[in-house]
Design a protein around this motif. Structure first.
Motif, PDB file in Angstrom:
ATOM      1  N   ALA A 190      39.025  28.617  25.318  1.00  0.00           N
ATOM      2  CA  ALA A 190      38.857  26.933  24.856  1.00  0.00           C
ATOM      3  C   ALA A 190      39.745  26.091  26.014  1.00  0.00           C
ATOM      4  O   ALA A 190      39.638  24.791  25.782  1.00  0.00           O
ATOM      5  N   LEU A 191      40.804  26.638  26.292  1.00  0.00           N
ATOM      6  CA  LEU A 191      42.222  25.926  26.692  1.00  0.00           C
ATOM      7  C   LEU A 191      42.326  26.092  28.258  1.00  0.00           C
ATOM      8  O   LEU A 191      42.963  25.637  28.700  1.00  0.00           O
ATOM      9  N   THR A 192      41.883  27.539  28.891  1.00  0.00           N
ATOM     10  CA  THR A 192      42.055  27.632  30.305  1.00  0.00           C
ATOM     11  C   THR A 192      41.125  28.702  30.706  1.00  0.00           C
ATOM     12  O   THR A 192      40.417  29.296  29.885  1.00  0.00           O
ATOM     13  N   GLU A 193      41.057  28.509  32.285  1.00  0.00           N
ATOM     14  CA  GLU A 193      40.041  29.544  32.693  1.00  0.00           C
ATOM     15  C   GLU A 193      40.907  30.656  33.540  1.00  0.00           C
ATOM     16  O   GLU A 193      40.547  31.240  34.092  1.00  0.00           O
ATOM     17  N   ASP A 194      42.470  30.621  33.393  1.00  0.00           N
ATOM     18  CA  ASP A 194      43.124  31.318  34.121  1.00  0.00           C
ATOM     19  C   ASP A 194      43.127  32.793  33.587  1.00  0.00           C
ATOM     20  O   ASP A 194      42.951  33.217  32.482  1.00  0.00           O
ATOM     21  N   GLU A 195      43.352  33.703  34.463  1.00  0.00           N
ATOM     22  CA  GLU A 195      43.112  35.258  34.370  1.00  0.00           C
ATOM     23  C   GLU A 195      44.461  35.734  33.492  1.00  0.00           C
ATOM     24  O   GLU A 195      45.510  35.693  33.645  1.00  0.00           O
ATOM     25  N   VAL A 196      44.035  36.596  32.410  1.00  0.00           N
ATOM     26  CA  VAL A 196      44.843  37.505  31.688  1.00  0.00           C
ATOM     27  C   VAL A 196      44.738  39.090  32.120  1.00  0.00           C
ATOM     28  O   VAL A 196      43.867  39.403  32.446  1.00  0.00           O
ATOM     29  N   LEU A 197      45.919  39.502  32.050  1.00  0.00           N
ATOM     30  CA  LEU A 197      46.164  40.862  32.522  1.00  0.00           C
ATOM     31  C   LEU A 197      45.877  41.913  31.222  1.00  0.00           C
ATOM     32  O   LEU A 197      46.456  41.407  30.372  1.00  0.00           O
ATOM     33  N   LEU A 198      45.442  43.029  31.511  1.00  0.00           N
ATOM     34  CA  LEU A 198      45.286  43.866  30.491  1.00  0.00           C
ATOM     35  C   LEU A 198      45.754  45.163  30.587  1.00  0.00           C
ATOM     36  O   LEU A 198      45.613  45.871  31.588  1.00  0.00           O
ATOM     37  N   HIS A 199      46.341  45.693  29.583  1.00  0.00           N
ATOM     38  CA  HIS A 199      46.741  47.149  29.432  1.00  0.00           C
ATOM     39  C   HIS A 199      45.583  47.890  29.441  1.00  0.00           C
ATOM     40  O   HIS A 199      44.448  47.636  29.063  1.00  0.00           O
ATOM     41  N   GLY A 200      45.703  49.043  30.025  1.00  0.00           N
ATOM     42  CA  GLY A 200      44.625  50.074  30.079  1.00  0.00           C
ATOM     43  C   GLY A 200      43.939  50.433  28.806  1.00  0.00           C
ATOM     44  O   GLY A 200      42.409  50.518  28.785  1.00  0.00           O
ATOM     45  N   ALA A 201      44.668  50.311  27.690  1.00  0.00           N
ATOM     46  CA  ALA A 201      43.988  50.660  26.177  1.00  0.00           C
ATOM     47  C   ALA A 201      42.871  49.521  25.655  1.00  0.00           C
ATOM     48  O   ALA A 201      42.177  49.819  25.011  1.00  0.00           O
ATOM     49  N   THR A 219      39.462  38.297  32.897  1.00  0.00           N
ATOM     50  CA  THR A 219      40.862  39.531  32.624  1.00  0.00           C
ATOM     51  C   THR A 219      40.497  40.519  33.742  1.00  0.00           C
ATOM     52  O   THR A 219      39.698  40.712  34.532  1.00  0.00           O
ATOM     53  N   ARG A 220      41.616  41.246  33.963  1.00  0.00           N
ATOM     54  CA  ARG A 220      41.974  42.276  35.149  1.00  0.00           C
ATOM     55  C   ARG A 220      42.928  43.392  34.426  1.00  0.00           C
ATOM     56  O   ARG A 220      43.725  42.813  34.003  1.00  0.00           O
ATOM     57  N   PRO A 221      42.460  44.507  34.913  1.00  0.00           N
ATOM     58  CA  PRO A 221      43.610  45.520  34.209  1.00  0.00           C
ATOM     59  C   PRO A 221      44.683  45.501  34.930  1.00  0.00           C
ATOM     60  O   PRO A 221      44.669  45.392  36.379  1.00  0.00           O
ATOM     61  N   VAL A 222      45.951  45.742  34.572  1.00  0.00           N
ATOM     62  CA  VAL A 222      47.213  45.786  35.405  1.00  0.00           C
ATOM     63  C   VAL A 222      47.017  47.074  36.423  1.00  0.00           C
ATOM     64  O   VAL A 222      47.865  46.940  37.297  1.00  0.00           O
ATOM     65  N   SER A 223      46.200  48.160  35.858  1.00  0.00           N
ATOM     66  CA  SER A 223      46.374  49.277  36.832  1.00  0.00           C
ATOM     67  C   SER A 223      45.594  48.690  38.354  1.00  0.00           C
ATOM     68  O   SER A 223      46.112  49.804  39.377  1.00  0.00           O
ATOM     69  N   GLU A 224      44.766  47.551  38.395  1.00  0.00           N
ATOM     70  CA  GLU A 224      44.510  47.342  39.696  1.00  0.00           C
ATOM     71  C   GLU A 224      45.517  46.887  40.599  1.00  0.00           C
ATOM     72  O   GLU A 224      45.401  46.709  41.795  1.00  0.00           O
ATOM     73  N   PHE A 225      46.643  46.643  40.034  1.00  0.00           N
ATOM     74  CA  PHE A 225      48.022  46.167  41.063  1.00  0.00           C
ATOM     75  C   PHE A 225      48.808  47.143  41.453  1.00  0.00           C
ATOM     76  O   PHE A 225      49.059  48.539  40.584  1.00  0.00           O
ATOM     77  N   GLY A 226      49.195  46.982  42.701  1.00  0.00           N
ATOM     78  CA  GLY A 226      50.215  47.952  43.206  1.00  0.00           C
ATOM     79  C   GLY A 226      51.423  48.320  42.366  1.00  0.00           C
ATOM     80  O   GLY A 226      51.870  47.493  41.790  1.00  0.00           O
ATOM     81  N   ALA A 227      52.298  49.210  43.075  1.00  0.00           N
ATOM     82  CA  ALA A 227      53.424  49.601  42.360  1.00  0.00           C
ATOM     83  C   ALA A 227      54.548  48.545  42.522  1.00  0.00           C
ATOM     84  O   ALA A 227      55.374  48.431  41.577  1.00  0.00           O
ATOM     85  N   ARG A 228      54.662  47.798  43.713  1.00  0.00           N
ATOM     86  CA  ARG A 228      55.494  46.721  43.608  1.00  0.00           C
ATOM     87  C   ARG A 228      54.766  45.293  43.600  1.00  0.00           C
ATOM     88  O   ARG A 228      55.483  44.535  44.033  1.00  0.00           O
ATOM     89  N   GLY A 233      54.823  34.966  36.335  1.00  0.00           N
ATOM     90  CA  GLY A 233      53.925  34.078  35.849  1.00  0.00           C
ATOM     91  C   GLY A 233      52.501  34.417  35.187  1.00  0.00           C
ATOM     92  O   GLY A 233      51.724  33.720  34.836  1.00  0.00           O
ATOM     93  N   ALA A 234      52.581  35.804  35.006  1.00  0.00           N
ATOM     94  CA  ALA A 234      51.258  36.381  34.457  1.00  0.00           C
ATOM     95  C   ALA A 234      51.430  36.456  33.173  1.00  0.00           C
ATOM     96  O   ALA A 234      52.481  36.503  32.534  1.00  0.00           O
ATOM     97  N   LEU A 235      50.366  36.170  32.443  1.00  0.00           N
ATOM     98  CA  LEU A 235      50.178  36.815  30.883  1.00  0.00           C
ATOM     99  C   LEU A 235      49.523  38.153  30.595  1.00  0.00           C
ATOM    100  O   LEU A 235      48.419  38.180  31.372  1.00  0.00           O
ATOM    101  N   VAL A 236      50.211  39.122  30.106  1.00  0.00           N
ATOM    102  CA  VAL A 236      49.778  40.479  29.965  1.00  0.00           C
ATOM    103  C   VAL A 236      49.588  40.721  28.428  1.00  0.00           C
ATOM    104  O   VAL A 236      50.465  40.430  27.681  1.00  0.00           O
TER     105      VAL A 236
END
Ligand code: ZN
Ligand code: ZN
Length: 361
Positions: A190-201, A219-228, A233-236
């Motif tokens: 209701a407040l934003t359209e920004d993406e939030v990152l998710l733990h695999g669980a 939303t996007r899984p954290v696991s999609e991001f590389g090691a580095r 600025g992300a909300l997880v």
């Protein structure tokens, strides 16, 4: 069977209805189990057959196994067990959560499961079901517990996220993986359209809510991001069991927060060691417990878990016939710990989650 015999009593396996020969949220193996909702203390594996509200079916399948014998029924749809009529009614706790109404020879009992009265965009609102006996949870049955509005808490979470973002830090918010996480994502929508990152669980459970038509932020899984990857600025969102785990190391310099009803108590905020505590609960607070007992008109109240002694004493002083029923529900909730996250993490095959298992074992 005498006309005054209880419609629900405790046996070694769970809450048992002798007239209909079935259990509600049993904790040991029984042939017939009516399940109020998918949290681990209420929905356990190994039952002969399950019944639950239709929206809860994918949650139970995810947690108990794809092929468990399970019937989904609609709210209000009557079901017969012997000469007992059973129906499920919205509990407002999480997606698919239900109160169980039992009717036998004109008598009506209701088992609340877990419930709340506060608005929640992820599930049907609680329905007051008139009954002579109300079997209720009492997780937050203490006068100090009075919830702020969920949309207000979401605004606080967004402000915290924006402050972290301005400071170039990741914001990691811990919450139960089932129910609370999706409620946060829906309130934020209701407040934003920004993406939030998710733990695999949380990934599959969020997908179940989306399939049920619940509107949430992307939303996007954290696991999609590389090691580095740079997470500043992300909300997880992550389950409480991920706090302090190796999985957290990638969020260098993160500010951490915890969303829970327990955050209303200052000592809990300190003990948890997080930068921020957000008071957000999927259980009834003190005023709504009392309101619900009043509105359902029950002459008898049985309290299953939480601060049962406080609720029982208060109701007795008001002239209500109230007693505790000793069940194992909510043990994890009481420990401030992990209602769900630990088994979700172990279920999850993704690389980030398996790291957690070794840390948490
Ligand atoms: Zn629950
Ligand atoms: Zn519970």
């Amino acid at each position: 069977m005498s006309a005054s015999e209880p419609l629900v009593r405790l046996d070694a396996f769970g809450l048992y209805c002798p007239q209909g020969d079935f259990h509600i949220d049993p904790w040991r193996r029984v042939p017939r189990a009516v399940i109020t909702h998918g949290h681990g203390d209420h929905a356990r594996s190994g039952m002969g057959h399950y019944w639950t509200q239709r929206d809860g079916v994918p949650i139970l399948r995810k947690r108990l196994g794809r092929y468990v014998p399970l019937d989904g029924i609609d709210y209000g749809e009557p079901l017969r067990f012997g000469d007992v009529t059973v129906s499920l009614h919205p509990a407002g706790h999480i997606l698919g959560s239900a109160q169980v109404r039992l009717e036998h020879q004109g008598r009506v009992w209701v088992v609340s499961g877990d419930f709340k009265r506060d608005p929640d965009p992820t599930c049907a609102p609680f329905e007051v079901v008139p009954c002579e006996t109300f079997i209720t949870e009492a997780t937050f049955a203490y006068p100090v517990y009075r919830w702020p509005a969920g949309d207000q808490v979401a605004r606080e979470i967004l402000e915290w996220w924006q402050q972290c973002s301005a400071a170039g830090r990741p914001a990691v918010l811990f919450s139960y993986a089932l129910g609370k996480a999706q409620r946060i994502l829906a309130e934020l929508a209701a407040l934003t359209e920004d993406e939030v990152l998710l733990h695999g669980a949380m990934v599959d459970l969020v997908a179940i809510y989306r399939n049920a038509g619940v509107k949430m932020v992307p939303t996007r899984p954290v696991s999609e991001f590389g090691a580095r990857a740079d997470f500043s600025g992300a909300l997880v969102l992550a389950p409480p069991s991920a706090a302090g785990s190796k999985w957290m190391r990638r969020f260098h310099g993160a500010s951490t927060g915890f969303a829970s009803g327990w955050m209303q108590i200052r000592g809990n905020r300190r003990r948890q060691g997080h930068d921020r505590g957000f008071v957000l609960s999927d259980h009834a607070d003190w005023p709504s417990l009392l309101q619900t007992v009043r509105e359902c008109g029950a002459r008898q109240v049985l309290a299953t878990h939480g601060h049962t002694d406080v609720l029982v004493r208060h109701l007795q002083e008001q002239g209500v016939d109230a007693r505790p029923l000793a069940t194992p529900y909510g043990e994890a909730e009481q420990q401030d710990a992990v209602e769900d996250a630990s088994d979700d993490v172990s279920e999850d095959a993704s690389e980030d989650a398996s790291e957690d298992v070794s840390e948490d074992a």
